[in-house]
Design an enzyme around this catalytic site. Structure first.
Site, PDB file in Angstrom:
ATOM      1  N   ASN A 149       0.748  -0.830   0.140  1.00  0.00           N
ATOM      2  CA  ASN A 149       0.083   0.153  -0.237  1.00  0.00           C
ATOM      3  C   ASN A 149       0.960   1.250  -0.340  1.00  0.00           C
ATOM      4  OD1 ASN A 149       0.449  -0.813   2.450  1.00  0.00           O
ATOM      5  ND2 ASN A 149      -1.173   0.658   3.701  1.00  0.00           N
ATOM      6  N   GLU A 247       5.293  -3.078  12.393  1.00  0.00           N
ATOM      7  CA  GLU A 247       4.053  -2.347  12.637  1.00  0.00           C
ATOM      8  C   GLU A 247       3.252  -3.007  11.256  1.00  0.00           C
ATOM      9  OE1 GLU A 247       1.198   0.219  11.563  1.00  0.00           O
ATOM     10  OE2 GLU A 247       3.095   0.145   9.657  1.00  0.00           O
ATOM     11  N   CYS A 281      -2.690   1.718   6.936  1.00  0.00           N
ATOM     12  CA  CYS A 281      -2.950   1.148   8.156  1.00  0.00           C
ATOM     13  C   CYS A 281      -3.262   2.060   8.938  1.00  0.00           C
ATOM     14  CB  CYS A 281      -1.453   0.843   8.827  1.00  0.00           C
ATOM     15  SG  CYS A 281       0.024   2.238   8.555  1.00  0.00           S
TER      16      CYS A 281
END
Length: 492
Positions: A149, A247, A281
């Site tokens: 992404n 993450e 995210c």
């Protein structure tokens, strides 16, 4: 285009490997093929990186930083081209792609500046004629596993601090977005980055990712991706005593209080929720709204969503591009069906766009639910698409409880004009990032990026904190007394 692995400063052909195609999610256009590497190619890259790291660590940090300045300048020179490539392979609109490339440029310059800092600490010794200090030391070879992404920004968060700290790395990009890795490899070549400092190996997570984690000469793994995969990375890395930086996911919320600027809140929610088609995210997935303004905010959002243009991101007028692939499309739609079954009210959207001009790509309508309860699946699990749930609350205390009542802890936001409300919220929201009168996206590269709970394991990308992932602290004691002195014993 055939993309090859980049190992030891060379684009290496592995004719025995299988390959897969890379396509444009907006229209199905064939873009490239990449190899599906095996553990053998990882071993080859690690050996080269390990040999290069010995000499790279001896290069003065300001000189290592000079390469980052050069990389940043190359990225700046190629910004429009890189943004176009990014839009083609990932799907985000060109405006966002330019922003992502700029983030990489900013990271290059920022981490280059750390080449003249990399500060340690001096401290008084408890003994006479003794000097005490701590310094940062490089760790060695690091493995970087990055998602689709943000195919260049996240890679720069990880690779640039690794470079300036004196490490070498092997980067496994996502198979969905390998072209940005290829372009960065060409830039590493163009600036003359020493052979073996940067290596790129394409392949799957179960094969290449696992080989990186299990290799004894890879000392650090930095991973960005889903929480489920991150848990497996942590488990396997722990078994091999690796330093693991994770993450992972988010279920981010915008809190809108009764004294909020509703026009500003509306604009921020739209940008946070539907930018990158919700595939961030940090995307806003929940709006926690005070009961006194819920109906007005609802109406404002519905009106504004009518003007969200959907299509191929190279069209400057388009605001929302495709999602990454068909699996993502089906996952998003699955969650929407769950939301309806749970009793949430679907106000708009909720459909796959499969008629012309969308039939060759992967497009989903921007979707808004209301009457969502905090315990519902659509209010708890990460959807990773353009879907937002409105949750009504009666006061700040309830808003914070709802915000914190998920397993993730990446980003949160609150809209209020009351300073007391704001300060209580920024203290009590249990996320790694908190925004005041802004959406849940927009992190800047000089602050730590990461979260709590299911979002991460305590490490951070970006900012000076990123250096903690790629360095070890070394404490040094210099005793010039000419005699044996014993700490804690000879101090009285």
């Amino acid at each position: 285009m055939e993309i090859k692995n980049y190992i030891g400063g060379k684009w290496v052909t592995h004719s025995h490997l299988q390959s897969i195609a890379v396509t444009n999610p907006a229209n199905g256009e064939h873009l490239a093929t990449i190899p599906l590497s095996t553990a053998n190619e990882v071993t080859e890259a690690v050996a080269v990186a390990k040999a290069a790291q010995k000499s790279w660590a001896l290069v003065p940090a300001p000189k290592r930083a000079d390469y980052l300045y050069a990389i940043g300048q190359k990225m700046k020179d190629k910004k429009e081209y890189l943004a176009t490539v990014l839009t083609k392979e990932m799907g985000k609109v060109i405006e966002e792609a330019r922003g992502e490339v700029q983030e990489g440029i900013d990271m290059a310059y920022y981490m280059a500046g750390e080449g003249r800092r990399l500060f340690g600490e001096t401290t008084p010794s408890e003994l006479a004629n003794k000097f005490a200090m701590s310094v940062r030391a490089p760790i060695g070879v690091v493995g970087l596993i990055t998602p689709w992404n943000f195919p260049v920004a996240i890679a720069t968060w990880k690779s640039f601090p690794a470079i300036v700290a004196g490490n070498t790395f092997i980067w496994k990009p996502s198979n969905e977005t390998p072209m940005m890795a290829y372009e960065m490899g060409k830039i590493f070549e163009e600036v003359g980055l020493p052979e073996g400092v940067a290596n790129i190996v394409f392949g799957t997570g179960p094969t290449v990712g696992t080989a990186l984690i299990e290799h004894p000469d890879v000392k650090v793994i930095s991973f960005t991706g889903s929480t489920s995969t991150g848990s497996k990375v942590a488990e396997l890395g722990g078994k091999h005593l690796k330093k693991i930086s994770l993450e992972m996911g988010g279920k981010n919320a915008v809190i809108v209080m009764d004294d909020a600027d509703l026009q500003l809140a509306t604009e921020a929610i739209l940008w946070s929720a539907f930018g990158t088609a919700g595939q961030r995210c940090t995307a806003c997935s929940r709006v926690i709204v005070h009961k006194d303004v819920r109906e007005e905010l609802e109406n404002r959002l519905l009106e504004a969503m009518q003007f969200l243009t959907i299509g191929y991101g190279l069209d400057e007028s388009v605001k929302i591009g495709p999602v990454i692939n068909r699996a993502a499309l089906e996952k998003i739609n699955h969650y929407v069906q769950i939301g309806k079954q749970e009793g949430a009210t679907l106000l708009t959207g909720g459909k796959i766009l499969n008629e012309a001009p969308y039939d060759k790509g992967f497009y989903y309508e921007p979707t808004l639910f209301t009457n969502v309860k905090p315990h519902m699946i659509i209010a708890q699990e990460e959807i990773f698409g353009p879907v937002v749930s409105l949750i009504e609350v009666a006061n700040l205390e309830e808003a914070i409880e709802v915000n914190n009542g998920v397993k993730f802890g990446l980003s949160s936001s609150i809209f209020s004009q009351n300073v007391n409300t704001i300060f209580r919220a920024q203290r009590d929201l249990d996320t790694g990032i908190v925004y005041i009168n802004a959406g849940t996206t927009g992190a800047e590269i000089h602050l730590p990026f990461g979260g709590t709970k299911g979002t991460g394991n305590g490490h951070r990308d970006s900012g000076v904190a990123a250096l903690d992932v790629y360095t070890e602290w070394k404490s040094i004691y210099v005793d010039y007394s000419g005699k044996l002195q014993r700490a804690q014993i000879d101090t009285k």
